[in-house]
Scaffold this active site. Structure first.
Site, PDB file in Angstrom:
ATOM      1  CG  HIS A  54      -2.090   0.902   1.088  1.00 45.10           C
ATOM      2  ND1 HIS A  54      -2.045   2.241   1.353  1.00 45.10           N
ATOM      3  CD2 HIS A  54      -3.342   0.647   0.655  1.00 45.10           C
ATOM      4  CE1 HIS A  54      -3.233   2.782   1.102  1.00 45.10           C
ATOM      5  NE2 HIS A  54      -4.038   1.831   0.680  1.00 45.10           N
ATOM      6  CG  ASP A  61      -8.390  -4.309  -3.002  1.00 44.19           C
ATOM      7  OD1 ASP A  61      -7.592  -3.384  -3.223  1.00 44.19           O
ATOM      8  OD2 ASP A  61      -9.625  -4.161  -3.011  1.00 44.19           O
TER       9      ASP A  61
HETATM   10  C1  SDX Z   1      -6.171   0.043  -3.114  1.00 46.36           C
HETATM   11  O1  SDX Z   1      -4.362   4.505  -2.119  1.00 46.36           O
HETATM   12  C2  SDX Z   1      -5.319   3.894  -1.535  1.00 46.36           C
HETATM   13  O2  SDX Z   1      -5.750   4.268  -0.450  1.00 46.36           O
HETATM   14  C3  SDX Z   1      -5.870   2.708  -2.301  1.00 46.36           C
HETATM   15  C4  SDX Z   1      -6.918   1.881  -1.570  1.00 46.36           C
HETATM   16  C5  SDX Z   1      -8.205   2.656  -1.316  1.00 46.36           C
HETATM   17  O3  SDX Z   1      -8.941   2.288  -0.392  1.00 46.36           O
HETATM   18  O4  SDX Z   1      -8.509   3.565  -2.155  1.00 46.36           O
HETATM   19  O5  SDX Z   1      -6.400   1.399  -0.333  1.00 46.36           O
HETATM   20  C6  SDX Z   1      -7.325   0.673  -2.424  1.00 46.36           C
HETATM   21  O6  SDX Z   1      -5.901   0.373  -4.232  1.00 46.36           O
HETATM   22  C7  SDX Z   1      -5.332  -0.952  -2.367  1.00 46.36           C
HETATM   23  C8  SDX Z   1      -4.119  -1.475  -3.204  1.00 46.36           C
HETATM   24  C9  SDX Z   1      -4.616  -2.537  -4.155  1.00 46.36           C
HETATM   25  N1  SDX Z   1      -3.538  -2.912  -5.099  1.00 46.36           N
HETATM   26  C10 SDX Z   1      -2.891  -4.070  -4.979  1.00 46.36           C
HETATM   27  O7  SDX Z   1      -3.086  -4.879  -4.083  1.00 46.36           O
HETATM   28  C11 SDX Z   1      -1.900  -4.335  -6.104  1.00 46.36           C
HETATM   29  C12 SDX Z   1      -0.577  -4.864  -5.537  1.00 46.36           C
HETATM   30  N2  SDX Z   1       0.081  -3.807  -4.790  1.00 46.36           N
HETATM   31  C13 SDX Z   1       1.015  -2.966  -5.466  1.00 46.36           C
HETATM   32  O8  SDX Z   1       1.038  -2.883  -6.804  1.00 46.36           O
HETATM   33  C14 SDX Z   1       1.528  -1.793  -4.668  1.00 46.36           C
HETATM   34  O9  SDX Z   1       1.732  -2.216  -3.384  1.00 46.36           O
HETATM   35  C15 SDX Z   1       0.684  -0.517  -4.685  1.00 46.36           C
HETATM   36  C16 SDX Z   1       0.446  -0.042  -6.075  1.00 46.36           C
HETATM   37  C17 SDX Z   1      -0.620  -0.756  -3.986  1.00 46.36           C
HETATM   38  C18 SDX Z   1       1.451   0.555  -3.927  1.00 46.36           C
HETATM   39  O10 SDX Z   1       2.696   0.648  -4.502  1.00 46.36           O
HETATM   40  P1  SDX Z   1       3.559   2.010  -4.422  1.00 46.36           P
HETATM   41  O11 SDX Z   1       3.309   2.698  -3.146  1.00 46.36           O
HETATM   42  O12 SDX Z   1       3.353   2.780  -5.680  1.00 46.36           O
HETATM   43  O13 SDX Z   1       5.020   1.468  -4.325  1.00 46.36           O
HETATM   44  P2  SDX Z   1       5.850   0.831  -5.502  1.00 46.36           P
HETATM   45  O14 SDX Z   1       4.946   0.239  -6.535  1.00 46.36           O
HETATM   46  O15 SDX Z   1       6.856   1.841  -5.926  1.00 46.36           O
HETATM   47  O16 SDX Z   1       6.561  -0.383  -4.726  1.00 46.36           O
HETATM   48  C19 SDX Z   1       7.621  -0.098  -3.821  1.00 46.36           C
HETATM   49  C20 SDX Z   1       8.445  -1.385  -3.788  1.00 46.36           C
HETATM   50  C21 SDX Z   1       8.861  -1.862  -5.184  1.00 46.36           C
HETATM   51  O17 SDX Z   1      10.061  -2.614  -5.036  1.00 46.36           O
HETATM   52  P3  SDX Z   1      11.473  -1.883  -5.352  1.00 46.36           P
HETATM   53  O18 SDX Z   1      11.473  -1.582  -6.867  1.00 46.36           O
HETATM   54  O19 SDX Z   1      11.521  -0.614  -4.509  1.00 46.36           O
HETATM   55  O20 SDX Z   1      12.501  -2.915  -4.953  1.00 46.36           O
HETATM   56  O21 SDX Z   1       7.638  -2.446  -3.237  1.00 46.36           O
HETATM   57  C22 SDX Z   1       7.465  -3.454  -4.234  1.00 46.36           C
HETATM   58  C23 SDX Z   1       7.759  -2.820  -5.568  1.00 46.36           C
HETATM   59  O22 SDX Z   1       8.208  -3.794  -6.504  1.00 46.36           O
HETATM   60  N3  SDX Z   1       6.060  -3.892  -4.147  1.00 46.36           N
HETATM   61  C24 SDX Z   1       5.647  -5.127  -4.342  1.00 46.36           C
HETATM   62  C25 SDX Z   1       4.264  -5.109  -4.128  1.00 46.36           C
HETATM   63  N4  SDX Z   1       3.890  -3.858  -3.829  1.00 46.36           N
HETATM   64  C26 SDX Z   1       5.008  -3.107  -3.849  1.00 46.36           C
HETATM   65  N5  SDX Z   1       6.303  -6.260  -4.679  1.00 46.36           N
HETATM   66  C27 SDX Z   1       5.553  -7.378  -4.799  1.00 46.36           C
HETATM   67  N6  SDX Z   1       4.217  -7.439  -4.598  1.00 46.36           N
HETATM   68  C28 SDX Z   1       3.542  -6.324  -4.267  1.00 46.36           C
HETATM   69  N7  SDX Z   1       2.230  -6.379  -4.065  1.00 46.36           N
END
Ligand code: SDX
Length: 432
Positions: free
Chosen positions: A306, A363
Site C-alpha cells: 500500500h 483487497d
Molecule cells: C487500493 O491509495 C489507496 O488508499 C488505495 C486503496 C483505497 O482504499 O482507495 O487502499 C485501495 O488500491 C489498495 C491497493 C490494491 N492494489 C494491490 O493490491 C496491487 C498490488 N500492490 C502494489 O502494486 C503496490 O503495493 C501498490 C500499487 C498498492 C502501492 O505501490 P507504491 O506505493 O506505488 O510502491 P511501488 O509500486 O513503488 O513499490 C515499492 C516497492 C517496489 O520494489 P522496489 O522496486 O523498490 O525494490 O515495493 C514493491 C515494488 O516492486 N512492491 C511489491 C508489491 N507492492 C510493492 N512487490 C511485490 N508485490 C507487491 N504487491
C-alpha cells in the site's frame, strides 16, 4: 517545533511555511515556491505531495489507523450502517434519527433508474466488463437528469448526491441481471439499502431471494470499509476532473475509471484470480512469492502492499474476520480462504516483504466475502465503487467549498530535445 522551513538555493535562503494537521502531521506549503524561487518540485506519483487540506478521513500508515470524520472505522463497522456512514462522510457528523430518516427516504425516492436508460444497458455486449458499463452509465446520468433552473444549487447538489448513491447501486444490479438475460428486479421501498441490492441481484420469479441478515450485515461492513480513503488514486481523479467544474456525474465517472485499474480497486478481482491460480497449481504459494520478490518479474502479489499503510491495513483485519463469520454462517468452506491465509502467513515472514513493508490491504480478503455472498467475480470492483461513492461525493463537495481550491494543473520538468528546425519532406526523402 518551528513553523518555517528554510530552503537554500544558489546561496540564497528562502523561508517556507510549515502547515500542521489535527493529528500533528506536518507539510511544507510550497504554493508560492515558483513565484519566490523560480523552481518547482518533482514528485512522480505524488508520494510526497499533499493536494489539499481535508477534514474527511484521517489515515496513519505507520500505525494502521483509519478514521472517518474522527470516528475509527472499527467502531463504524461494528455499530453503524453504510447509509449512516455515507451521511457522516458527506455532512461531517452522525445524523439524528430525523436526519437519517429524511436521508433514507431521499435514497428510496431516487432508487429507480430512468426507463429510457434500459436501452443502453441492453445494447452493451453481454460480456462487457461491468466497470465499463458503470462508468458510461454514470456519465450518461447528466443527459437523463438535467439540472432544473427552478432548483437552488444546494437542492440540485443534494438530489444529485441521492441519485448517485441510490441509482448506482440499482444500475449495478440491472447490468448484472441483463448480462445474465434475466428479468430486472426493481428496488423495493420496504428494504434497507443493502438488502435491496441483494434482492435486486438475486431475486427471481421462480426462486424468491430469502434475505439473510448476516449477509446483509457483511455487505454493510464491506461498504463501510470501502467508503473513503483520503486522496487515493480514484478520489484524486474525482477531485482533478471536478476542479474543471464539470458536473458531478462526469467527475464520478472518472473516479470509476481510475478505480478499475488492477493496482487500485481492480485488485480485489485480481486477488481471487491469483488465489485461484495458486489453488489450481497445487496450493503452494512459494513460487508466487518468489515471482513477487524477483526484480525482473513484473508480477505483484495482488492484495499486498500500500502507498500509505506500511503495516497491516486495518480494513483487511476486519475483512479477514468477516470471511470466517460469513462462511461459518453459510456452513461453507472456501479453499481460496485457506490459500489466502497460507499466503499471508508465508509472505509476512519473508525478508523481501518485511523490508518493503508489504502487508495485506483491503483487497486481499474482501473477494472471499463477496464470493460467499454470491457476487460474480467481474462485479467485485463495481462493489468497491458503490462503497467508495460517499467518499468521492464528500471529497468533491469539500473541494467545491474550499477557498484555496483551483483548477488542478501540475507542472513538469522538460527533458525533450532542445530547439531545432523543421526538416522539409524533400530532405526526409519523401517522393517529390
Ligand atoms: C487500493 O491509495 C489507496 O488508499 C488505495 C486503496 C483505497 O482504499 O482507495 O487502499 C485501495 O488500491 C489498495 C491497493 C490494491 N492494489 C494491490 O493490491 C496491487 C498490488 N500492490 C502494489 O502494486 C503496490 O503495493 C501498490 C500499487 C498498492 C502501492 O505501490 P507504491 O506505493 O506505488 O510502491 P511501488 O509500486 O513503488 O513499490 C515499492 C516497492 C517496489 O520494489 P522496489 O522496486 O523498490 O525494490 O515495493 C514493491 C515494488 O516492486 N512492491 C511489491 C508489491 N507492492 C510493492 N512487490 C511485490 N508485490 C507487491 N504487491
Amino acid at each position: 517545533m518551528g513553523k518555517i522551513a528554510k530552503l537554500v538555493i544558489d546561496g540564497k535562503t528562502y523561508e517556507l511555511p510549515i502547515v500542521t494537521g489535527t493529528e500533528g502531521e506536518r507539510a511544507i506549503d510550497i504554493s508560492n515556491l515558483r513565484k519566490e524561487t523560480g523552481l518547482i518540485t518533482l514528485d512522480p506519483g505524488y508520494a510526497n505531495t499533499g493536494s489539499c487540506e481535508s477534514s474527511i478521513t484521517f489515515m496513519d500508515g505507520e500505525k494502521g489507523i483509519l478514521r472517518y470524520r474522527g470516528i475509527p472505522v472499527e467502531q463504524l463497522a461494528e455499530y453503524s450502517t453504510f447509509v449512516e456512514t455515507a451521511y457522516l462522510l458527506i455532512n461531517g457528523d452522525l445524523p439524528s434519527a430525523k436526519e437519517l430518516n429524511r436521508f433514507s427516504v431521499m435514497l428510496n425516492d431516487h432508487s429507480l433508474v430512468h426507463e429510457d436508460m434500459r436501452a443502453f444497458f441492453e445494447n452493451f455486449p453481454r460480456r462487457a466488463h461491468p466497470m465499463g458499463i458503470l462508468s458510461s452509465m454514470v456519465n450518461a446520468m447528466r443527459a437523463f437528469y438535467p439540472e432544473l433552473p427552478e432548483r437552488s444549487d444546494e437542492e440540485e447538489i443534494n438530489i444529485t448526491f441521492a441519485r448517485l448513491l441510490s441509482k448506482v447501486r440499482t444500475m449495478a444490479a440491472i447490468s448484472y441481471k441483463i448480462s445474465r438475460g434475466h428479468k430486472v428486479v426493481y428496488p423495493r421501498h420496504n428494504l434497507s439499502y443493502c438488502a435491496n441490492f441483494l434482492n435486486m441481484m438475486f431475486d427471481s420469479p421462480v426462486r424468491p431471494y430469502i434475505i439473510d441478515q448476516d449477509l446483509v450485515q457483511a455487505l454493510e461492513v464491506f461498504w463501510i470499509l470501502h467508503a473513503d480513503h483520503e486522496q487515493n488514486c480514484s478520489t484524486a481523479a474525482v477531485r482533478l476532473v471536478g476542479s474543471a467544474r464539470v458536473n458531478l456525474y462526469a467527475a464520478i465517472s472518472a473516479g470509476i475509471c481510475a478505480l478499475w485499474g488492477p493496482l487500485h480497486g481492480g485488485a480485489n478481482q485480481a486477488v481471487i484470480e491469483m488465489l485461484q491460480e495458486i489453488y489450481e497449481s497445487g496450493g503452494d504459494p512459494a513460487p508466487f512469492i518468489a515471482k513477487a520478490r524477483d526484480p525482473n518479474d513484473p508480477f505483484r502479489l495482488m492484495g499486498f502492499g500500500h502507498r500509505v499503510y506500511k503495516t497491516y491495513d486495518p480494513r483487511a483485519l476486519i475483512m479477514k474476520k468477516m470471511c470466517d463469520k460469513v462462511l461459518k454462517k453459510l456452513k461453507r468452506h472456501d479453499p481460496l480462504l485457506d490459500i489466502a491465509k497460507k499466503l499471508e502467513e508465508v509472505a509476512i515472514k519473508d525478508p523481501y516483504f518485511i523490508d518493503h513493508n508489504l502487508y495485506p490491504n483491503v483487497d486481499f480478503y474482501s473477494g472471499i466475502v463477496l464470493r460467499a455472498i454470491g457476487i460474480p467475480l467481474n462485479m467485485f470492483t463495481v462493489m468497491f465503487a458503490i462503497g467508495r461513492l460517499p467518499g468521492w461525493i464528500s471529497q468533491w463537495k469539500e473541494s467545491l467549498d474550499d477557498p484555496h481550491w483551483k483548477l488542478h494543473r501540475p507542472r513538469q520538468v522538460y527533458i525533450g530535445p532542445k530547439k531545432r528546425d523543421y526538416i522539409s519532406k524533400k530532405e526526409r526523402g519523401f517522393p517529390v
